[in-house]
Motif scaffolding. Structure first.
Motif, short mmCIF file in Angstrom:
data_model
loop_
_atom_site.label_atom_id
_atom_site.label_comp_id
_atom_site.label_asym_id
_atom_site.label_seq_id
_atom_site.Cartn_x
_atom_site.Cartn_y
_atom_site.Cartn_z
N TYR A 175 35.01 -16.57 -33.66
CA TYR A 175 35.27 -15.50 -34.64
C TYR A 175 34.23 -15.55 -35.76
O TYR A 175 33.77 -14.52 -36.23
N GLU A 196 31.72 -12.50 -36.64
CA GLU A 196 31.70 -11.88 -37.97
C GLU A 196 30.28 -11.93 -38.55
O GLU A 196 29.83 -10.95 -39.16
N VAL A 239 37.41 -12.15 -40.93
CA VAL A 239 37.07 -11.07 -40.01
C VAL A 239 37.23 -9.71 -40.68
O VAL A 239 38.29 -9.39 -41.23
#
Length: 158
Positions: A42, A46, A88
């Motif tokens: 993640y 991002e 995020v």
């Protein structure tokens, strides 16, 4: 459905997202999970989104609980986890199945466009599909491929 821009999907917050709004953008579509060994990706996703969004990249996450039940939460749990732990900001869609009889139509289309090794099915969380600005799938990456390894491929599309 003949192309990615023909689809509408539900977002994590319950709204409808029309993929036609992404015309002219490169897309990185990823099936995600919050309790997976690959979950730290993640952060890399991002970073890619922040680095290239102004040049036309959109990262799109599709939470999925089909692999080891590693995305057990509801939409609020998923959204809170992604924001709190990884900051995020890229679009997150509602939780979907990516394989089997209930596989989301977006994933049925993606798998037909770019098959996998030995089987077209998605093998695990964080499988990535890269689409060019015309909505064509140009590559598929395994879960083990870290987001930062995609930089050169993304830059070619932008």
């Amino acid at each position: 459905m003949t192309g990615i821009y023909d689809f509408q999907v539900e977002t994590l917050n319950g709204e409808t997202q029309d993929f036609a709004e992404y015309q002219g953008k490169a897309l990185l579509i990823v099936n995600t999970a919050s309790k997976c060994g690959f979950t730290p990706q993640y952060e890399g996703l991002e970073k890619l989104y922040q680095q290239y969004k102004d040049q036309g990249l959109v990262v799109i996450g599709f939470p999925c609980n089909q692999f080891g039940s590693q995305e057990p939460g509801d939409a609020d749990d998923i959204g809170s986890f992604c924001q709190k732990n990884y900051g995020v900001t890229f679009p997150m869609m509602a939780k979907v199945d990516v394989n089997g009889k209930d596989a989301h139509p977006v994933y049925e289309w993606l798998k037909k466009q770019q098959g996998g090794f030995l089987t077209d099915g998605i093998k695990w969380n964080f499988t990535k599909f890269l689409l060019n600005k015309e909505g064509q799938v140009v590559d598929r990456y395994a879960s083990t491929t870290k987001p930062e390894a995609l930089q050169a491929d993304i830059e070619k599309l932008l």
